[in-house]
Write a protein that holds these residues in place. Sequence first.
Motif, PDB file in Angstrom:
ATOM      1  N   ASN A 194      27.405  26.598  42.869  1.00 30.00           N
ATOM      2  CA  ASN A 194      28.315  26.092  41.846  1.00 30.00           C
ATOM      3  C   ASN A 194      29.028  27.234  41.136  1.00 30.00           C
ATOM      4  O   ASN A 194      30.231  27.156  40.861  1.00 30.00           O
ATOM      5  N   VAL A 195      28.279  28.281  40.831  1.00 29.48           N
ATOM      6  CA  VAL A 195      28.867  29.447  40.176  1.00 29.48           C
ATOM      7  C   VAL A 195      29.908  30.099  41.076  1.00 29.48           C
ATOM      8  O   VAL A 195      31.004  30.470  40.643  1.00 29.48           O
ATOM      9  N   ILE A 196      29.578  30.231  42.364  1.00 26.81           N
ATOM     10  CA  ILE A 196      30.497  30.872  43.300  1.00 26.81           C
ATOM     11  C   ILE A 196      31.742  30.023  43.512  1.00 26.81           C
ATOM     12  O   ILE A 196      32.875  30.546  43.543  1.00 26.81           O
ATOM     13  N   PHE A 197      31.581  28.715  43.655  1.00 25.75           N
ATOM     14  CA  PHE A 197      32.742  27.840  43.851  1.00 25.75           C
ATOM     15  C   PHE A 197      33.676  27.879  42.643  1.00 25.75           C
ATOM     16  O   PHE A 197      34.896  27.860  42.788  1.00 25.75           O
ATOM     17  N   ALA A 198      33.100  27.930  41.446  1.00 21.32           N
ATOM     18  CA  ALA A 198      33.923  28.015  40.235  1.00 21.32           C
ATOM     19  C   ALA A 198      34.740  29.305  40.239  1.00 21.32           C
ATOM     20  O   ALA A 198      35.933  29.307  39.921  1.00 21.32           O
ATOM     21  N   ALA A 199      34.082  30.414  40.602  1.00 20.17           N
ATOM     22  CA  ALA A 199      34.777  31.700  40.652  1.00 20.17           C
ATOM     23  C   ALA A 199      35.825  31.713  41.758  1.00 20.17           C
ATOM     24  O   ALA A 199      36.926  32.271  41.593  1.00 20.17           O
ATOM     25  N   VAL A 250      40.568  40.430  46.205  1.00 20.44           N
ATOM     26  CA  VAL A 250      39.260  40.970  46.578  1.00 20.44           C
ATOM     27  C   VAL A 250      38.147  40.062  46.064  1.00 20.44           C
ATOM     28  O   VAL A 250      37.190  39.742  46.788  1.00 20.44           O
ATOM     29  N   ASP A 251      38.268  39.618  44.809  1.00 19.99           N
ATOM     30  CA  ASP A 251      37.251  38.732  44.238  1.00 19.99           C
ATOM     31  C   ASP A 251      37.166  37.415  45.004  1.00 19.99           C
ATOM     32  O   ASP A 251      36.079  36.877  45.234  1.00 19.99           O
ATOM     33  N   THR A 252      38.329  36.881  45.402  1.00 19.73           N
ATOM     34  CA  THR A 252      38.339  35.636  46.180  1.00 19.73           C
ATOM     35  C   THR A 252      37.608  35.825  47.504  1.00 19.73           C
ATOM     36  O   THR A 252      36.788  34.986  47.905  1.00 19.73           O
ATOM     37  N   GLY A 253      37.903  36.932  48.176  1.00 16.77           N
ATOM     38  CA  GLY A 253      37.203  37.229  49.423  1.00 16.77           C
ATOM     39  C   GLY A 253      35.717  37.421  49.216  1.00 16.77           C
ATOM     40  O   GLY A 253      34.900  37.006  50.045  1.00 16.77           O
ATOM     41  N   ALA A 285      45.841  33.840  33.239  1.00 22.45           N
ATOM     42  CA  ALA A 285      44.735  34.431  33.995  1.00 22.45           C
ATOM     43  C   ALA A 285      43.490  34.576  33.129  1.00 22.45           C
ATOM     44  O   ALA A 285      42.364  34.361  33.592  1.00 22.45           O
ATOM     45  N   VAL A 286      43.676  34.943  31.865  1.00 24.82           N
ATOM     46  CA  VAL A 286      42.542  35.057  30.945  1.00 24.82           C
ATOM     47  C   VAL A 286      41.854  33.704  30.788  1.00 24.82           C
ATOM     48  O   VAL A 286      40.620  33.614  30.769  1.00 24.82           O
ATOM     49  N   LEU A 287      42.644  32.626  30.707  1.00 17.87           N
ATOM     50  CA  LEU A 287      42.069  31.284  30.584  1.00 17.87           C
ATOM     51  C   LEU A 287      41.274  30.906  31.836  1.00 17.87           C
ATOM     52  O   LEU A 287      40.136  30.433  31.747  1.00 17.87           O
ATOM     53  N   PHE A 288      41.867  31.108  33.030  1.00 13.75           N
ATOM     54  CA  PHE A 288      41.188  30.775  34.285  1.00 13.75           C
ATOM     55  C   PHE A 288      39.920  31.612  34.462  1.00 13.75           C
ATOM     56  O   PHE A 288      38.851  31.099  34.793  1.00 13.75           O
ATOM     57  N   GLU A 289      40.074  32.923  34.231  1.00 17.17           N
ATOM     58  CA  GLU A 289      38.943  33.832  34.432  1.00 17.17           C
ATOM     59  C   GLU A 289      37.861  33.565  33.396  1.00 17.17           C
ATOM     60  O   GLU A 289      36.659  33.644  33.684  1.00 17.17           O
ATOM     61  N   GLY A 290      38.293  33.242  32.179  1.00 17.90           N
ATOM     62  CA  GLY A 290      37.331  32.943  31.128  1.00 17.90           C
ATOM     63  C   GLY A 290      36.497  31.712  31.456  1.00 17.90           C
ATOM     64  O   GLY A 290      35.293  31.667  31.162  1.00 17.90           O
ATOM     65  N   ALA A 291      37.132  30.705  32.082  1.00 20.77           N
ATOM     66  CA  ALA A 291      36.397  29.496  32.473  1.00 20.77           C
ATOM     67  C   ALA A 291      35.348  29.823  33.526  1.00 20.77           C
ATOM     68  O   ALA A 291      34.199  29.368  33.455  1.00 20.77           O
ATOM     69  N   SER A 292      35.732  30.627  34.522  1.00 19.95           N
ATOM     70  CA  SER A 292      34.788  31.036  35.563  1.00 19.95           C
ATOM     71  C   SER A 292      33.662  31.876  34.971  1.00 19.95           C
ATOM     72  O   SER A 292      32.485  31.706  35.311  1.00 19.95           O
ATOM     73  N   TRP A 293      34.012  32.778  34.063  1.00 20.81           N
ATOM     74  CA  TRP A 293      33.019  33.643  33.422  1.00 20.81           C
ATOM     75  C   TRP A 293      32.022  32.825  32.610  1.00 20.81           C
ATOM     76  O   TRP A 293      30.822  33.115  32.605  1.00 20.81           O
ATOM     77  N   VAL A 309      28.628  37.492  40.492  1.00 18.45           N
ATOM     78  CA  VAL A 309      29.797  36.765  40.010  1.00 18.45           C
ATOM     79  C   VAL A 309      30.038  37.072  38.537  1.00 18.45           C
ATOM     80  O   VAL A 309      31.184  37.260  38.099  1.00 18.45           O
ATOM     81  N   LEU A 310      28.956  37.142  37.739  1.00 20.65           N
ATOM     82  CA  LEU A 310      29.099  37.420  36.315  1.00 20.65           C
ATOM     83  C   LEU A 310      29.736  38.787  36.091  1.00 20.65           C
ATOM     84  O   LEU A 310      30.651  38.929  35.260  1.00 20.65           O
ATOM     85  N   PHE A 311      29.293  39.796  36.833  1.00 18.82           N
ATOM     86  CA  PHE A 311      29.853  41.130  36.658  1.00 18.82           C
ATOM     87  C   PHE A 311      31.270  41.222  37.207  1.00 18.82           C
ATOM     88  O   PHE A 311      32.111  41.939  36.653  1.00 18.82           O
ATOM     89  N   GLU A 312      31.548  40.512  38.294  1.00 19.86           N
ATOM     90  CA  GLU A 312      32.919  40.468  38.809  1.00 19.86           C
ATOM     91  C   GLU A 312      33.851  39.864  37.772  1.00 19.86           C
ATOM     92  O   GLU A 312      34.948  40.395  37.521  1.00 19.86           O
ATOM     93  N   ASP A 313      33.440  38.750  37.177  1.00 19.81           N
ATOM     94  CA  ASP A 313      34.279  38.084  36.182  1.00 19.81           C
ATOM     95  C   ASP A 313      34.420  38.926  34.918  1.00 19.81           C
ATOM     96  O   ASP A 313      35.484  38.942  34.281  1.00 19.81           O
ATOM     97  N   THR A 314      33.341  39.616  34.542  1.00 12.99           N
ATOM     98  CA  THR A 314      33.421  40.497  33.372  1.00 12.99           C
ATOM     99  C   THR A 314      34.398  41.634  33.627  1.00 12.99           C
ATOM    100  O   THR A 314      35.220  41.977  32.760  1.00 12.99           O
TER     101      THR A 314
END
Length: 330
Positions: A8-13, A45-48, A122-130, A161-166
Amino acid sequence: MAASTSKNVIFAALAGNAAIAVTKFIAALITGSAAMMSEAIHSVVDTGNQIILLIGLKRAARPATETHPFGHGLQLYFYTFVVAVLIFGVGAVVSILHGIERIQAPEPIADPWINYVVLGLAVLFEGASWTVALKAFNKEREGRPFFGVIRSSKDPTVFTVLFEDTAALAGLVVALIGVVCSHVFDLPVLDGVASVIIGLILAVTAGFLAFESQSLLTGEAADPATREGIRAIAEAEPGVEGLNDARTMHFGPNEILVALSLDFRDSLSAGEVEDTVARLEQKIRAAYPQAGRIYVEAQSFASHSAVRAAVIAGGGAGALVSEVPGPGAS
């Protein structure tokens, strides 16, 4: 942590990064911003990386085979290490080189307001994933120290995923500052500087993830509480005279190999030793379900010490370090 939670975490990211990557590339091509291009590369890169982690989860879940008798759980750690390499090799290096190129030949950013809008979205999208990744991590953390949990965690998917999003959020802030300063102060070189800083953020993130994943990949023991609990169960079992050695190794987030060397009472018959081993295995699995494989060696303390001394004398490393030293061991 359950595999479904990790997925679930990975799919969100994955969903967030894919949407952000497309938006950033469009903005970078329109405005010519180096920082925005670095951010677009970062999102690709993050998507991959999310796709690679999903592949790792799937391959790690395969059952044991004749060629892999302990299962394929370690593959998850391998794919996490690949993610770290990609973050550094593609994200960090490309961003730094692109930034240096723009510093050497600065160009004004066209239509900077497009960058502002894109970076804000992007901040909104990334913030949701984070937020999703942080909630999953806090659920695993259960009030324990933040970095202590990262060091002891055997499931790298969530903290990866947490560190990637951070890192992504930090990169977005840097990109926004770079674009604003470049526009307001009419200093296009600052756009390139921002790109270099984004690359450095990615390099630090990649280094941390590589260190953590290589430690898991090369065979980490169970956490101290689990090791101490297994030791206590073994020593409390009737018929066990003493615990010579107890070793554990993670073959995946929820799969532990347990190897015990026990000194049984001399008065026990072979059948009674077998019954004692069976009871011991049941108790350990009941207390620690992740202990999928338990191997018990019946060996006197004197014999164990002799073998240990012989291995040390021969230069072997196998008996140099014991998670649980035997009686009288230094």
